[in-house]
Design a protein around this motif. Structure first.
Motif, PDB file in Angstrom:
ATOM      1  N   LEU A  46       0.827  -1.211   0.000  1.00 27.65           N
ATOM      2  CA  LEU A  46       0.000   0.000   0.000  1.00 27.65           C
ATOM      3  C   LEU A  46       0.861   1.260   0.000  1.00 27.65           C
ATOM      4  N   GLN A  47       2.019   1.196   0.660  1.00 27.31           N
ATOM      5  CA  GLN A  47       2.930   2.345   0.649  1.00 27.31           C
ATOM      6  C   GLN A  47       3.351   2.669  -0.778  1.00 27.31           C
ATOM      7  N   GLU A  48       3.712   1.638  -1.530  1.00 26.86           N
ATOM      8  CA  GLU A  48       4.139   1.838  -2.912  1.00 26.86           C
ATOM      9  C   GLU A  48       2.971   2.334  -3.765  1.00 26.86           C
ATOM     10  N   GLU A  49       1.790   1.768  -3.540  1.00 27.50           N
ATOM     11  CA  GLU A  49       0.606   2.185  -4.297  1.00 27.50           C
ATOM     12  C   GLU A  49       0.256   3.642  -4.008  1.00 27.50           C
ATOM     13  N   SER A  50       0.307   4.022  -2.740  1.00 28.38           N
ATOM     14  CA  SER A  50      -0.052   5.398  -2.368  1.00 28.38           C
ATOM     15  C   SER A  50       0.931   6.406  -2.962  1.00 28.38           C
ATOM     16  N   LYS A  51       2.216   6.034  -2.987  1.00 29.71           N
ATOM     17  CA  LYS A  51       3.228   6.921  -3.569  1.00 29.71           C
ATOM     18  C   LYS A  51       2.958   7.136  -5.059  1.00 29.71           C
ATOM     19  N   ASN A  52       2.632   6.061  -5.758  1.00 29.97           N
ATOM     20  CA  ASN A  52       2.353   6.171  -7.191  1.00 29.97           C
ATOM     21  C   ASN A  52       1.097   7.010  -7.451  1.00 29.97           C
ATOM     22  N   TRP A  59      -4.871  12.569  -5.749  1.00 31.31           N
ATOM     23  CA  TRP A  59      -4.664  12.831  -4.329  1.00 31.31           C
ATOM     24  C   TRP A  59      -5.742  12.228  -3.437  1.00 31.31           C
ATOM     25  N   GLU A  60      -6.971  12.208  -3.900  1.00 27.03           N
ATOM     26  CA  GLU A  60      -8.018  11.611  -3.059  1.00 27.03           C
ATOM     27  C   GLU A  60      -7.816  10.098  -2.949  1.00 27.03           C
ATOM     28  N   GLU A  61      -7.479   9.457  -4.058  1.00 25.52           N
ATOM     29  CA  GLU A  61      -7.205   8.021  -4.013  1.00 25.52           C
ATOM     30  C   GLU A  61      -5.979   7.731  -3.157  1.00 25.52           C
ATOM     31  N   ALA A  62      -4.954   8.584  -3.278  1.00 25.12           N
ATOM     32  CA  ALA A  62      -3.756   8.416  -2.449  1.00 25.12           C
ATOM     33  C   ALA A  62      -4.111   8.537  -0.977  1.00 25.12           C
ATOM     34  N   MET A  63      -4.943   9.531  -0.638  1.00 29.37           N
ATOM     35  CA  MET A  63      -5.309   9.729   0.764  1.00 29.37           C
ATOM     36  C   MET A  63      -6.101   8.536   1.298  1.00 29.37           C
ATOM     37  N   ASN A  64      -7.015   8.003   0.495  1.00 30.38           N
ATOM     38  CA  ASN A  64      -7.762   6.823   0.932  1.00 30.38           C
ATOM     39  C   ASN A  64      -6.819   5.655   1.205  1.00 30.38           C
ATOM     40  N   THR A  65      -5.751   5.548   0.411  1.00 27.23           N
ATOM     41  CA  THR A  65      -4.771   4.482   0.627  1.00 27.23           C
ATOM     42  C   THR A  65      -3.953   4.749   1.887  1.00 27.23           C
ATOM     43  N   PHE A  66      -3.584   6.004   2.124  1.00 26.52           N
ATOM     44  CA  PHE A  66      -2.867   6.337   3.361  1.00 26.52           C
ATOM     45  C   PHE A  66      -3.713   6.011   4.598  1.00 26.52           C
ATOM     46  N   LEU A  67      -5.022   6.171   4.496  1.00 29.01           N
ATOM     47  CA  LEU A  67      -5.906   5.851   5.623  1.00 29.01           C
ATOM     48  C   LEU A  67      -5.926   4.352   5.888  1.00 29.01           C
ATOM     49  N   GLN A  68      -5.848   3.549   4.831  1.00 25.45           N
ATOM     50  CA  GLN A  68      -5.730   2.103   5.022  1.00 25.45           C
ATOM     51  C   GLN A  68      -4.415   1.765   5.723  1.00 25.45           C
ATOM     52  N   ILE A  69      -3.345   2.435   5.310  1.00 23.49           N
ATOM     53  CA  ILE A  69      -2.033   2.210   5.941  1.00 23.49           C
ATOM     54  C   ILE A  69      -2.093   2.603   7.421  1.00 23.49           C
ATOM     55  N   LEU A  70      -2.736   3.731   7.706  1.00 20.02           N
ATOM     56  CA  LEU A  70      -2.836   4.190   9.091  1.00 20.02           C
ATOM     57  C   LEU A  70      -3.534   3.149   9.961  1.00 20.02           C
ATOM     58  N   ALA A  71      -4.594   2.541   9.451  1.00 23.28           N
ATOM     59  CA  ALA A  71      -5.302   1.512  10.207  1.00 23.28           C
ATOM     60  C   ALA A  71      -4.388   0.324  10.495  1.00 23.28           C
ATOM     61  N   ILE A  72      -3.575  -0.068   9.505  1.00 26.73           N
ATOM     62  CA  ILE A  72      -2.644  -1.179   9.705  1.00 26.73           C
ATOM     63  C   ILE A  72      -1.575  -0.814  10.733  1.00 26.73           C
ATOM     64  N   VAL A  73      -1.039   0.401  10.618  1.00 22.79           N
ATOM     65  CA  VAL A  73      -0.002   0.849  11.553  1.00 22.79           C
ATOM     66  C   VAL A  73      -0.529   0.837  12.985  1.00 22.79           C
ATOM     67  N   GLU A  74      -1.755   1.288  13.176  1.00 27.78           N
ATOM     68  CA  GLU A  74      -2.336   1.305  14.517  1.00 27.78           C
ATOM     69  C   GLU A  74      -2.549  -0.108  15.058  1.00 27.78           C
TER      70      GLU A  74
END
Length: 212
Positions: A46-52, A59-74
């Protein structure tokens, strides 16, 4: 199918409520019994996907992906892994900044600063890359100046995972370059929780004060 976008910024309250709703849904989808190694592997993808997505100006799709990453990190990272949380929150702020949500971007940038100020650059990393967190703080504070003046962020460069300034890849020629959140965000906020992060109250009151 086209995406309807809002003409006006949604604001801190609406964005934060929608963010909490989305992250909560990702938490529920992950559940409690998923293998930690599999989640870490998913985080990397997801990190690689969000960067791309970010560099493609999605940016909205990237942000939605960052939110998925945040849930995993937590779920899987230690509570004191401030650097990882700071990086994700900063990336969310950068997406909001590009989408014209200046007040919300400011709040997320300020939260990222708090995370990085709590963290420390490991000694070995510091020997090879210098003070990574210090460079991150300098970068975010420069972004805060742009937000204050309602300027879009610099797109020619970005900060990599080691806090080094890199030249960004060119955006695809067919990039839509939308500068507003879709109506999905306001709908999420209307149907979601009234939760507000602890830092939001102060950020919201500051945003209502006259600027300098």
């Amino acid at each position: 199918r086209g995406v309807t976008v809002s003409c006006m910024p949604l604001g801190i309250e609406t964005v934060s409520s929608a963010v909490y709703d989305k992250v909560s849904r990702h938490h529920a989808q992950i559940g409690h019994n998923v293998d930690k190694d599999k989640l870490l592997e998913l985080e990397g993808r997801l990190q690689e996907e969000s960067k791309n997505l970010y560099h493609a100006h999605k940016w909205e799709e990237a942000m939605n992906t960052f939110l998925q990453i945040l849930a995993i990190v937590e779920k899987v990272h230690p509570p004191k892994d401030y650097e990882t949380r700071g990086a994700i929150v900063n990336n969310i702020g950068a997406c909001l900044h590009n989408l014209g949500e200046f007040d919300a971007a400011q709040a997320y940038y300020e939260e990222a600063i708090q995370f990085f100020e709590k963290g420390t650059t490991p000694l070995l990393d510091k020997m090879f890359y210098g003070n990574i967190n210090q460079r991150r703080l300098h970068w975010i504070k420069a972004r805060l100046v742009d937000v204050t003046w309602k300027r879009q962020p610099e797109e020619e460069y970005y900060l990599d995972g080691w806090g080094l300034k890199r030249k960004a890849p060119p955006a695809p020629k067919d990039a839509q370059d939308s500068r507003a959140l879709s109506e999905d965000w306001s709908e999420r906020a209307a149907s979601g929780s009234e939760y507000r992060p602890s830092w939001l109250s102060s950020a919201a009151s500051q945003s209502s004060s006259p600027g300098f």
